[in-house]
Write a protein that holds these residues in place. Structure first.
Motif, PDB file in Angstrom:
ATOM      1  N   LEU A  67       0.818  -1.211   0.000  1.00  0.00           N
ATOM      2  CA  LEU A  67       0.000   0.000   0.000  1.00  0.00           C
ATOM      3  C   LEU A  67       0.852   1.262   0.000  1.00  0.00           C
ATOM      4  O   LEU A  67       0.510   2.252  -0.666  1.00  0.00           O
ATOM      5  CB  LEU A  67      -0.944  -0.013   1.203  1.00  0.00           C
ATOM      6  CG  LEU A  67      -2.035  -1.077   1.171  1.00  0.00           C
ATOM      7  CD1 LEU A  67      -2.838  -1.056   2.464  1.00  0.00           C
ATOM      8  CD2 LEU A  67      -2.955  -0.893  -0.030  1.00  0.00           C
ATOM      9  N   GLU A  68       1.958   1.257   0.730  1.00  0.00           N
ATOM     10  CA  GLU A  68       2.820   2.439   0.712  1.00  0.00           C
ATOM     11  C   GLU A  68       3.405   2.650  -0.684  1.00  0.00           C
ATOM     12  O   GLU A  68       3.420   3.779  -1.195  1.00  0.00           O
ATOM     13  CB  GLU A  68       3.959   2.315   1.722  1.00  0.00           C
ATOM     14  CG  GLU A  68       4.812   3.579   1.733  1.00  0.00           C
ATOM     15  CD  GLU A  68       6.086   3.486   2.560  1.00  0.00           C
ATOM     16  OE1 GLU A  68       6.886   4.440   2.489  1.00  0.00           O
ATOM     17  OE2 GLU A  68       6.284   2.473   3.258  1.00  0.00           O
ATOM     18  N   LEU A  70       2.153   1.655  -3.508  1.00  0.00           N
ATOM     19  CA  LEU A  70       1.090   2.063  -4.415  1.00  0.00           C
ATOM     20  C   LEU A  70       0.760   3.550  -4.225  1.00  0.00           C
ATOM     21  O   LEU A  70       0.447   4.253  -5.192  1.00  0.00           O
ATOM     22  CB  LEU A  70      -0.159   1.215  -4.194  1.00  0.00           C
ATOM     23  CG  LEU A  70      -0.059  -0.253  -4.636  1.00  0.00           C
ATOM     24  CD1 LEU A  70      -1.347  -0.991  -4.288  1.00  0.00           C
ATOM     25  CD2 LEU A  70       0.217  -0.362  -6.118  1.00  0.00           C
ATOM     26  N   GLY A  71       0.818   4.023  -2.987  1.00  0.00           N
ATOM     27  CA  GLY A  71       0.618   5.444  -2.746  1.00  0.00           C
ATOM     28  C   GLY A  71       1.717   6.270  -3.381  1.00  0.00           C
ATOM     29  O   GLY A  71       1.465   7.344  -3.944  1.00  0.00           O
ATOM     30  N   THR A  74       0.963   6.531  -7.045  1.00  0.00           N
ATOM     31  CA  THR A  74      -0.375   7.060  -7.370  1.00  0.00           C
ATOM     32  C   THR A  74      -1.185   6.011  -8.132  1.00  0.00           C
ATOM     33  O   THR A  74      -1.675   6.238  -9.236  1.00  0.00           O
ATOM     34  CB  THR A  74      -0.303   8.362  -8.193  1.00  0.00           C
ATOM     35  OG1 THR A  74       0.744   9.196  -7.687  1.00  0.00           O
ATOM     36  CG2 THR A  74      -1.604   9.134  -8.100  1.00  0.00           C
ATOM     37  N   ASP A  75      -1.305   4.845  -7.530  1.00  0.00           N
ATOM     38  CA  ASP A  75      -1.976   3.707  -8.154  1.00  0.00           C
ATOM     39  C   ASP A  75      -3.386   4.050  -8.628  1.00  0.00           C
ATOM     40  O   ASP A  75      -4.186   4.590  -7.858  1.00  0.00           O
ATOM     41  CB  ASP A  75      -2.043   2.558  -7.140  1.00  0.00           C
ATOM     42  CG  ASP A  75      -2.823   1.384  -7.663  1.00  0.00           C
ATOM     43  OD1 ASP A  75      -2.511   0.910  -8.768  1.00  0.00           O
ATOM     44  OD2 ASP A  75      -3.760   0.946  -6.976  1.00  0.00           O
ATOM     45  N   LEU A  80      -6.557  -0.435  -3.221  1.00  0.00           N
ATOM     46  CA  LEU A  80      -6.686   0.081  -1.862  1.00  0.00           C
ATOM     47  C   LEU A  80      -8.054  -0.235  -1.272  1.00  0.00           C
ATOM     48  O   LEU A  80      -8.158  -0.740  -0.143  1.00  0.00           O
ATOM     49  CB  LEU A  80      -6.443   1.597  -1.838  1.00  0.00           C
ATOM     50  CG  LEU A  80      -6.665   2.309  -0.500  1.00  0.00           C
ATOM     51  CD1 LEU A  80      -5.692   1.801   0.555  1.00  0.00           C
ATOM     52  CD2 LEU A  80      -6.519   3.817  -0.655  1.00  0.00           C
ATOM     53  N   LEU A 195      -5.121   3.848   4.446  1.00  0.00           N
ATOM     54  CA  LEU A 195      -5.117   5.239   3.989  1.00  0.00           C
ATOM     55  C   LEU A 195      -3.886   5.980   4.494  1.00  0.00           C
ATOM     56  O   LEU A 195      -3.308   6.806   3.783  1.00  0.00           O
ATOM     57  CB  LEU A 195      -6.390   5.949   4.453  1.00  0.00           C
ATOM     58  CG  LEU A 195      -7.657   5.617   3.662  1.00  0.00           C
ATOM     59  CD1 LEU A 195      -8.891   6.170   4.365  1.00  0.00           C
ATOM     60  CD2 LEU A 195      -7.559   6.180   2.243  1.00  0.00           C
ATOM     61  N   THR A 198      -0.990   4.921   2.324  1.00  0.00           N
ATOM     62  CA  THR A 198      -1.112   5.539   1.000  1.00  0.00           C
ATOM     63  C   THR A 198      -0.647   6.985   1.036  1.00  0.00           C
ATOM     64  O   THR A 198       0.071   7.451   0.141  1.00  0.00           O
ATOM     65  CB  THR A 198      -2.575   5.465   0.523  1.00  0.00           C
ATOM     66  OG1 THR A 198      -2.956   4.096   0.394  1.00  0.00           O
ATOM     67  CG2 THR A 198      -2.752   6.165  -0.820  1.00  0.00           C
ATOM     68  N   THR A 199      -1.048   7.695   2.082  1.00  0.00           N
ATOM     69  CA  THR A 199      -0.642   9.087   2.245  1.00  0.00           C
ATOM     70  C   THR A 199       0.865   9.203   2.439  1.00  0.00           C
ATOM     71  O   THR A 199       1.520  10.085   1.849  1.00  0.00           O
ATOM     72  CB  THR A 199      -1.375   9.722   3.433  1.00  0.00           C
ATOM     73  OG1 THR A 199      -2.789   9.579   3.252  1.00  0.00           O
ATOM     74  CG2 THR A 199      -1.028  11.197   3.586  1.00  0.00           C
ATOM     75  N   ARG A 305      -3.054  12.935  -4.302  1.00  0.00           N
ATOM     76  CA  ARG A 305      -3.268  11.657  -3.618  1.00  0.00           C
ATOM     77  C   ARG A 305      -3.028  11.791  -2.111  1.00  0.00           C
ATOM     78  O   ARG A 305      -3.749  11.218  -1.297  1.00  0.00           O
ATOM     79  CB  ARG A 305      -2.359  10.580  -4.232  1.00  0.00           C
ATOM     80  CG  ARG A 305      -2.548   9.170  -3.668  1.00  0.00           C
ATOM     81  CD  ARG A 305      -3.990   8.698  -3.761  1.00  0.00           C
ATOM     82  NE  ARG A 305      -4.518   8.741  -5.098  1.00  0.00           N
ATOM     83  CZ  ARG A 305      -4.498   7.733  -5.954  1.00  0.00           C
ATOM     84  NH1 ARG A 305      -3.952   6.568  -5.595  1.00  0.00           N
ATOM     85  NH2 ARG A 305      -5.048   7.849  -7.153  1.00  0.00           N
ATOM     86  N   GLY A 309      -5.941  11.200   0.743  1.00  0.00           N
ATOM     87  CA  GLY A 309      -5.757  10.249   1.837  1.00  0.00           C
ATOM     88  C   GLY A 309      -6.036  10.854   3.198  1.00  0.00           C
ATOM     89  O   GLY A 309      -6.521  10.176   4.106  1.00  0.00           O
TER      90      GLY A 309
END
Length: 332
Positions: A67-68, A70-71, A74-75, A80, A195, A198-199, A305, A309
């Motif tokens: 997830l990190e 992908l963040g 900017t997947d 997510l 989230l 991702t942020t 993004r 998030g």
């Protein structure tokens, strides 16, 4: 509890980053934003690589690594929403690479004979317009609904590759076999942590772009990065990111080990990531100058993004209030 990657996790991080560098470059993100390119092949690539199989709570740290990254990239896929929101609520339905999302509020349920009937409208549902399933949280439990049974309308947002939707349920009938036994509160912990990660990933991308810019951009015959004020801002960005990253991975670790601190850890991660993006967003735009405002600059995608998030599932101020309330209720 040691919050440090082992050799397998470091290898996993390197592998995920290498895949995304090749399969999800900035050119793809721009094609999705500018030309409405279809990210479905990228999603299928994730499925084939087994990334959608990380649905067990014990895999929370490995999922956090994905997830990190992908963040940071900017997947543009529904990964997510599927893995951090739908799968924790309905793991038995999160199989075979089918996408899903979660509806946490806005829907009521009533019994009608042998069926349940869902009514209501949920706003700002992540990937609600393209997910194949919805896991709907109600007072009577969690129900899994097919996308064809709801009315979903994509909502325009500032992140051009992020899908948010208004999802309406109008007398949707659901059988008992679509009611799943899950604990929404525990599922929400992973949603918040996802989230936050991702942020953090988006903030890292901002810092990477800023450092590249200030090393190469010349002013008064020297690189921008040679000025002390620029160095201080970059250092502040790095510190904020490291703090938010540490709290996000701690939250993922509490989920993986079913630590009772998982509730407050998830809120701490979400609050820290929100505070991080505020500082990184501000400094990132300032250090890029006027170039940072242009559509042609890839900085915009990471900025948007990171901001998105922060806003989803409660911002930093909301989660700071929850943390304060938790500690006030604790008898030390």
């Amino acid at each position: 509890m040691l919050v440090e990657f082992d050799s397998d996790q470091r290898l996993w991080q390197e592998t995920v980053r290498a895949v995304l560098t090749k399969e999800c470059p900035p050119t793809l993100i721009r094609a999705v934003a500018d030309q409405d390119a279809d990210p479905e092949p990228l999603w299928q690539n994730y499925v084939e690589l087994g990334w959608t199989e990380l649905i067990d709570a014990g895999d929370a740290v490995e999922l956090a690594i994905v997830l990190e990254e992908l963040g940071r990239a900017t997947d543009p896929t529904p990964y997510l929403a599927t893995m951090s929101q739908f799968a924790p609520l309905a793991p038995e339905f999160a199989q075979g690479g089918r996408s899903g999302t979660a509806v946490f509020t806005g829907v009521t349920v009533r019994r009608d004979g042998a069926d349940w009937v869902l009514d209501g409208t949920a706003h700002h549902v992540l990937d609600g317009d393209r997910a194949q399933h919805c896991a709907v949280v109600t007072d009577a439990g969690v129900f899994v609904v097919e996308a064809a049974e709801v009315i979903a309308r994509r909502t325009a947002v500032f992140d051009p590759v992020l899908h948010l939707a208004e999802v309406s349920f109008v007398g949707v009938r659901v059988r008992d076999d679509r009611r799943v036994a899950s604990v929404p509160e525990r599922a929400r912990h992973l949603a918040l942590t996802g989230l936050a990660l991702t942020t953090v990933g988006a903030c890292q991308r901002i810092l990477d772009l800023v450092l590249e810019h200030v090393r190469t951009r010349q002013q008064f015959g020297v690189a921008l990065g040679s000025f002390q004020a620029v160095k201080h801002k970059a250092a502040d960005m790095q510190i904020a990111i490291e703090r938010a990253r540490a709290l996000a991975y701690f939250a993922a670790l509490t989920i993986a080990t079913d630590d009772p601190r998982r509730r407050i850890a998830a809120s701490m991660a979400k609050a820290a990531s929100g505070e991080c993006q505020s500082l990184v967003f501000r400094h990132g735009v300032q250090l890029f100058g006027g170039m940072g405002f242009t559509w042609e600059n890839d900085l915009q995608f990471a900025l948007k993004r990171a901001k998105a998030g922060e806003l989803l599932l409660g911002g930093a101020h909301t989660h700071r209030a929850l943390i304060a309330e938790e500690y006030r209720a604790t008898d030390f």
